[in-house]
Design a protein around this motif. Structure first.
Motif, PDB file in Angstrom:
ATOM      1  N   LEU A  10      12.468  30.391  15.300  1.00 35.48           N
ATOM      2  CA  LEU A  10      11.243  29.750  15.776  1.00 35.48           C
ATOM      3  C   LEU A  10      11.447  29.141  17.155  1.00 35.48           C
ATOM      4  O   LEU A  10      10.640  29.344  18.061  1.00 35.48           O
ATOM      5  CB  LEU A  10      10.780  28.671  14.788  1.00 35.48           C
ATOM      6  CG  LEU A  10       9.597  27.817  15.270  1.00 35.48           C
ATOM      7  CD1 LEU A  10       8.328  28.658  15.339  1.00 35.48           C
ATOM      8  CD2 LEU A  10       9.405  26.620  14.372  1.00 35.48           C
ATOM      9  N   LEU A  11      12.537  28.397  17.337  1.00 35.17           N
ATOM     10  CA  LEU A  11      12.760  27.729  18.614  1.00 35.17           C
ATOM     11  C   LEU A  11      13.083  28.717  19.728  1.00 35.17           C
ATOM     12  O   LEU A  11      12.805  28.448  20.892  1.00 35.17           O
ATOM     13  CB  LEU A  11      13.846  26.662  18.474  1.00 35.17           C
ATOM     14  CG  LEU A  11      13.419  25.449  17.639  1.00 35.17           C
ATOM     15  CD1 LEU A  11      14.575  24.508  17.416  1.00 35.17           C
ATOM     16  CD2 LEU A  11      12.252  24.724  18.293  1.00 35.17           C
ATOM     17  N   ALA A  21      11.365  17.788  13.792  1.00 37.04           N
ATOM     18  CA  ALA A  21      11.679  18.467  12.532  1.00 37.04           C
ATOM     19  C   ALA A  21      10.413  18.618  11.682  1.00 37.04           C
ATOM     20  O   ALA A  21      10.223  19.645  11.030  1.00 37.04           O
ATOM     21  CB  ALA A  21      12.766  17.714  11.777  1.00 37.04           C
ATOM     22  N   SER A  22       9.540  17.622  11.704  1.00 36.65           N
ATOM     23  CA  SER A  22       8.281  17.709  10.947  1.00 36.65           C
ATOM     24  C   SER A  22       7.401  18.828  11.483  1.00 36.65           C
ATOM     25  O   SER A  22       6.794  19.573  10.707  1.00 36.65           O
ATOM     26  CB  SER A  22       7.524  16.384  11.018  1.00 36.65           C
ATOM     27  OG  SER A  22       8.256  15.372  10.376  1.00 36.65           O
ATOM     28  N   MET A  27       5.248  24.328  10.939  1.00 38.81           N
ATOM     29  CA  MET A  27       5.041  25.670  11.497  1.00 38.81           C
ATOM     30  C   MET A  27       5.638  26.753  10.594  1.00 38.81           C
ATOM     31  O   MET A  27       5.071  27.831  10.461  1.00 38.81           O
ATOM     32  CB  MET A  27       5.661  25.772  12.885  1.00 38.81           C
ATOM     33  CG  MET A  27       4.928  24.967  13.924  1.00 38.81           C
ATOM     34  SD  MET A  27       5.793  25.036  15.489  1.00 38.81           S
ATOM     35  CE  MET A  27       4.560  25.828  16.488  1.00 38.81           C
ATOM     36  N   LEU A  28       6.774  26.454   9.990  1.00 35.81           N
ATOM     37  CA  LEU A  28       7.440  27.450   9.156  1.00 35.81           C
ATOM     38  C   LEU A  28       6.881  27.529   7.746  1.00 35.81           C
ATOM     39  O   LEU A  28       6.792  28.605   7.163  1.00 35.81           O
ATOM     40  CB  LEU A  28       8.944  27.161   9.079  1.00 35.81           C
ATOM     41  CG  LEU A  28       9.752  27.380  10.359  1.00 35.81           C
ATOM     42  CD1 LEU A  28      11.183  26.925  10.146  1.00 35.81           C
ATOM     43  CD2 LEU A  28       9.697  28.831  10.785  1.00 35.81           C
ATOM     44  N   TYR A  29       6.531  26.379   7.169  1.00 34.53           N
ATOM     45  CA  TYR A  29       6.199  26.335   5.742  1.00 34.53           C
ATOM     46  C   TYR A  29       4.832  25.745   5.446  1.00 34.53           C
ATOM     47  O   TYR A  29       4.531  25.440   4.303  1.00 34.53           O
ATOM     48  CB  TYR A  29       7.287  25.558   4.986  1.00 34.53           C
ATOM     49  CG  TYR A  29       8.637  26.164   5.203  1.00 34.53           C
ATOM     50  CD1 TYR A  29       8.964  27.385   4.643  1.00 34.53           C
ATOM     51  CD2 TYR A  29       9.574  25.533   5.995  1.00 34.53           C
ATOM     52  CE1 TYR A  29      10.199  27.969   4.862  1.00 34.53           C
ATOM     53  CE2 TYR A  29      10.813  26.108   6.221  1.00 34.53           C
ATOM     54  CZ  TYR A  29      11.119  27.318   5.649  1.00 34.53           C
ATOM     55  OH  TYR A  29      12.337  27.889   5.880  1.00 34.53           O
ATOM     56  N   TRP A  30       3.982  25.562   6.451  1.00 37.88           N
ATOM     57  CA  TRP A  30       2.636  25.057   6.313  1.00 37.88           C
ATOM     58  C   TRP A  30       2.592  23.773   5.501  1.00 37.88           C
ATOM     59  O   TRP A  30       3.180  22.793   5.886  1.00 37.88           O
ATOM     60  CB  TRP A  30       1.719  26.126   5.724  1.00 37.88           C
ATOM     61  CG  TRP A  30       1.594  27.316   6.610  1.00 37.88           C
ATOM     62  CD1 TRP A  30       2.470  28.352   6.696  1.00 37.88           C
ATOM     63  CD2 TRP A  30       0.590  27.568   7.572  1.00 37.88           C
ATOM     64  NE1 TRP A  30       2.059  29.242   7.643  1.00 37.88           N
ATOM     65  CE2 TRP A  30       0.891  28.797   8.191  1.00 37.88           C
ATOM     66  CE3 TRP A  30      -0.552  26.893   7.957  1.00 37.88           C
ATOM     67  CZ2 TRP A  30       0.093  29.346   9.178  1.00 37.88           C
ATOM     68  CZ3 TRP A  30      -1.354  27.456   8.930  1.00 37.88           C
ATOM     69  CH2 TRP A  30      -1.024  28.665   9.528  1.00 37.88           C
ATOM     70  N   VAL A  39      14.526  20.990   6.316  1.00 37.96           N
ATOM     71  CA  VAL A  39      14.420  21.287   7.746  1.00 37.96           C
ATOM     72  C   VAL A  39      15.065  20.176   8.557  1.00 37.96           C
ATOM     73  O   VAL A  39      15.812  20.447   9.502  1.00 37.96           O
ATOM     74  CB  VAL A  39      12.950  21.515   8.158  1.00 37.96           C
ATOM     75  CG1 VAL A  39      12.797  21.544   9.670  1.00 37.96           C
ATOM     76  CG2 VAL A  39      12.421  22.808   7.554  1.00 37.96           C
ATOM     77  N   LYS A  40      14.816  18.913   8.196  1.00 35.35           N
ATOM     78  CA  LYS A  40      15.434  17.790   8.908  1.00 35.35           C
ATOM     79  C   LYS A  40      16.956  17.863   8.830  1.00 35.35           C
ATOM     80  O   LYS A  40      17.653  17.690   9.824  1.00 35.35           O
ATOM     81  CB  LYS A  40      14.947  16.455   8.346  1.00 35.35           C
ATOM     82  CG  LYS A  40      13.551  16.104   8.741  1.00 35.35           C
ATOM     83  CD  LYS A  40      13.156  14.746   8.203  1.00 35.35           C
ATOM     84  CE  LYS A  40      11.744  14.405   8.600  1.00 35.35           C
ATOM     85  NZ  LYS A  40      11.353  13.077   8.165  1.00 35.35           N
TER      86      LYS A  40
END
Length: 80
Positions: A10-11, A21-22, A27-30, A39-40
């Motif tokens: 993604l990045l 991170a939020s 973006m990845l997991y809605w 993710v954090k």
């Protein structure tokens, strides 16, 4: 694909952006909040491995934001 790999992917696609991170989790997991802590944790792990750069103070007013590190960017360019 592992969560850390998805973050890097993604990045790389959004390489001009710095994302919290939020934001990455959203973006990845809605709406799936179960991935938010993962993710954090993975962002921190990738930062410690010098694969992500990090800015900010980590507070609510100035959260950490992540981007691709210069080392990771060079590795990507070498493999392309």
């Amino acid at each position: 694909m592992a969560v850390a790999d998805e973050i890097i992917d993604l990045l790389r696609r959004k390489r001009r952006l710095k994302l919290s991170a939020s934001d990455i989790a959203e973006m990845l997991y809605w709406e799936d909040q179960t991935y938010k802590q993962r993710v954090k944790a993975d962002c921190l792990m990738l930062y410690e491995q010098n694969r992500l750069s990090r800015e900010g103070k980590g507070s609510a007013d100035d959260p950490y934001v992540y981007g691709i590190s210069s080392i990771e960017r060079r590795n990507q360019e070498a493999s392309d």
